[in-house]
Design an enzyme around this catalytic site. Structure first.
Site, mmCIF file in Angstrom:
data_model
loop_
_atom_site.group_PDB
_atom_site.id
_atom_site.type_symbol
_atom_site.label_atom_id
_atom_site.label_comp_id
_atom_site.label_asym_id
_atom_site.label_seq_id
_atom_site.Cartn_x
_atom_site.Cartn_y
_atom_site.Cartn_z
ATOM 1 N N ARG A 226 33.542 -41.969 2.233
ATOM 2 C CA ARG A 226 33.758 -43.191 1.669
ATOM 3 C C ARG A 226 32.455 -43.839 1.206
ATOM 4 N NH1 ARG A 226 37.132 -47.699 4.478
ATOM 5 N NH2 ARG A 226 37.045 -48.652 2.513
ATOM 6 N N ARG B 277 38.316 -47.081 9.852
ATOM 7 C CA ARG B 277 37.537 -47.836 9.041
ATOM 8 C C ARG B 277 36.492 -48.809 9.440
ATOM 9 N NH1 ARG B 277 38.886 -51.791 10.856
ATOM 10 N NH2 ARG B 277 38.318 -52.975 9.005
ATOM 11 N N GLY B 278 35.990 -49.604 8.693
ATOM 12 C CA GLY B 278 35.023 -50.710 9.427
ATOM 13 C C GLY B 278 33.592 -49.779 9.461
ATOM 14 N N ALA B 279 32.671 -50.533 8.999
ATOM 15 C CA ALA B 279 31.416 -49.880 8.571
ATOM 16 C C ALA B 279 30.803 -49.070 10.076
ATOM 17 C CB ALA B 279 30.220 -50.751 8.189
ATOM 18 N N GLN C 245 44.253 -55.524 6.018
ATOM 19 C CA GLN C 245 43.630 -55.302 7.320
ATOM 20 C C GLN C 245 43.522 -56.674 8.327
ATOM 21 O OE1 GLN C 245 42.224 -54.296 4.464
ATOM 22 N NE2 GLN C 245 41.034 -52.602 4.705
ATOM 23 N N ASP D 55 29.792 -54.545 4.878
ATOM 24 C CA ASP D 55 29.745 -52.866 4.881
ATOM 25 C C ASP D 55 28.265 -52.496 4.568
ATOM 26 O OD1 ASP D 55 32.725 -53.337 4.888
ATOM 27 O OD2 ASP D 55 32.271 -51.108 5.008
ATOM 28 N N ASN E 180 31.052 -56.907 1.183
ATOM 29 C CA ASN E 180 32.165 -56.897 1.990
ATOM 30 C C ASN E 180 33.432 -56.915 1.511
ATOM 31 O OD1 ASN E 180 32.954 -57.122 5.094
ATOM 32 N ND2 ASN E 180 33.716 -59.035 4.762
ATOM 33 N N LYS E 181 34.573 -56.659 2.327
ATOM 34 C CA LYS E 181 36.131 -56.656 1.676
ATOM 35 C C LYS E 181 36.113 -57.578 0.590
ATOM 36 C CE LYS E 181 38.112 -54.062 2.695
ATOM 37 N NZ LYS E 181 38.225 -52.746 1.742
HETATM 38 O O1 MRU Z 1 38.016 -50.902 3.743
HETATM 39 P P1 MRU Z 1 37.695 -51.188 5.285
HETATM 40 O O2 MRU Z 1 38.777 -51.670 5.844
HETATM 41 O O3 MRU Z 1 36.701 -50.179 5.897
HETATM 42 O O4 MRU Z 1 36.712 -52.545 5.062
HETATM 43 C C1 MRU Z 1 35.901 -53.175 6.524
HETATM 44 C C2 MRU Z 1 35.357 -54.371 6.068
HETATM 45 O O5 MRU Z 1 35.146 -54.714 4.995
HETATM 46 C C3 MRU Z 1 34.468 -54.973 7.260
HETATM 47 O O6 MRU Z 1 34.468 -56.404 7.085
HETATM 48 C C4 MRU Z 1 33.190 -54.472 7.472
HETATM 49 O O7 MRU Z 1 33.300 -52.926 7.494
HETATM 50 C C5 MRU Z 1 32.719 -54.917 8.520
HETATM 51 S S1 MRU Z 1 33.217 -53.924 10.143
HETATM 52 C C6 MRU Z 1 32.430 -54.440 11.472
#
Ligand code: MRU
Length: 365
Positions: free
Chosen positions: A97, A60-62, A206, A247, A257-258
């Site tokens: 996703r 996960r993470g963009a 996370q 993201d 973002n999250k």
């Molecule tokens: O749902 P996730 O864990 O994929 O969400 C990730 C985030 O919100 C991160 O802050 C974002 O992807 C930036 S990662 C460098």
């Protein structure tokens, strides 16, 4: 494996989130659903396993979502380089996703690299392109860290610098370094005395499960707090700045973002605390004029109603927390308006979160 030397920080074994196994002809990723209790690698050898890894959030993470998808497409092309098969694989990966625009960006990158090629040449070219994306990501994140280091150096007044972050935007979300955590790692390496407030990031945790794990391995002092504690920490002047990842960033600088990021930005603004967003330019969605155009991912409410962990014997357990009859909703991301973002920290420099700021990047990239 190449290009990993820059992932070396802290005292832990040298790690990166995804590596290519030339012998097995498959990608290996750290299964992030098992952290922080077990460090285990998952083998991705089929299109289904790549789709599952992204959808079930083993990765996960963009940026990491994008790079994983790139390897998935490359492997699908190696199996069958026909146009129909490539279209099928691309559609399946794109559906895993919805938020991270890096997913589309990385798939486009592979598609463009092989577009005009004879079928016999596609597999090698696609794999080489995926590997290039992976190696580039390491350099891009290192540059984000260098550019953010200047901001942290300016804020550090000799006392401990208290940085707050949300979710995980460290090397687990990229290949190495991370985005929001890259300036933190570089400041730590440069000898700046710092401490990180890690918000747990309900419902999937996370922050607690991934960010605190990463920081601890690197020897960066950190403290996990409940998401709802962050505003009070800011009021108590215990936070010098907030840095988060994103993201998807709209063309006007609005940041997706999250979930919970927006609340931190609100509290930071009310307490005159700098709020920074770190991102690779691959996270900018030029087709989104503002955050209003970004759909918010709604996830399974079981993430909210159940808790996941290990018991005293180290066995994994899942427990129901919410009543079976309760109604729940689980939006996974939120939008922070550009007006609340102090600066965007990118691989090309630090810019204003605005149409002009982003356009200056487009000219440079
Ligand atoms: O749902 P996730 O864990 O994929 O969400 C990730 C985030 O919100 C991160 O802050 C974002 O992807 C930036 S990662 C460098």
């Amino acid at each position: 494996m190449s290009g990993d030397a820059t992932a070396a920080f802290g005292t832990g074994e040298l790690l990166c989130s995804l590596r290519w196994n030339d012998d097995g002809q498959c990608a290996e990723v750290i299964d992030q659903t098992k952290l922080p209790h077990v460090l285990e690698w998952a083998q991705l050898c089929s299109l289904e396993s790549y789709c599952h890894a992204i959808n079930a959030m083993q990765v996960r993470g963009a940026p990491l979502i994008g790079i994983t998808a790139a390897f998935g497409l490359a492997q699908a092309i190696a199996r069958d380089p026909s146009d129909a098969s490539i279209r099928h694989a691309r559609t399946a990966l794109l559906a895993t996703r919805p938020t991270a625009v890096n997913l589309r960006w990385a798939l486009d990158h592979i598609s463009m690299a092989i577009n005009d090629l004879d079928k016999a040449l596609r597999a090698a070219q696609a794999l080489a392109s995926a590997q290039r994306l992976r190696n580039d990501d390491i350099q891009v994140c290192a540059n984000i860290g260098q550019n953010g280091l200047g901001l942290l150096t300016n804020l550090s007044q000799g006392d401990v610098l208290n940085v707050m972050t949300h979710c995980n935007a460290g090397w687990l979300a990229t290949i190495a370094w991370g985005t929001a955590l890259s300036p933190v790692y570089q400041a730590h390496t440069a000898g700046i005395d710092l401490h990180v407030w890690v918000s747990e990031t309900r419902p999937r945790n996370q922050g607690m499960n991934l960010t605190a794990w990463e920081l601890q391995r690197a020897g960066v002092p950190c403290t996990v707090v409940a998401d709802s504690a962050c505003g009070q920490l800011m009021r108590d002047r215990l936070v010098d700045c907030v840095i988060v990842g994103t993201d998807r960033t709209a063309a006007n600088g609005d940041v997706c973002n999250k979930i919970g990021t927006y609340l931190k930005a609100l509290a930071a603004r009310d307490n005159q605390i700098p709020f920074y967003v770190a991102l690779p330019t691959s996270t900018i969605d030029w087709q989104c004029a503002s955050g209003d155009d970004i759909p918010i991912e709604q996830r399974d409410t079981d993430e909210l109603l159940f808790a996941d962990g290990v018991n005293d014997s180290g066995e994994r357990q899942r427990l129901r927390v919410g009543a079976a009859t309760v109604r729940a909703q689980n939006p996974a991301f939120d939008i922070t308006p550009a007006s609340m973002v102090g600066a965007l920290i990118t691989e090309h420099g630090v810019v204003e979160a605005s149409v002009d700021g982003l356009l200056s990047l487009r000219e440079n990239s």
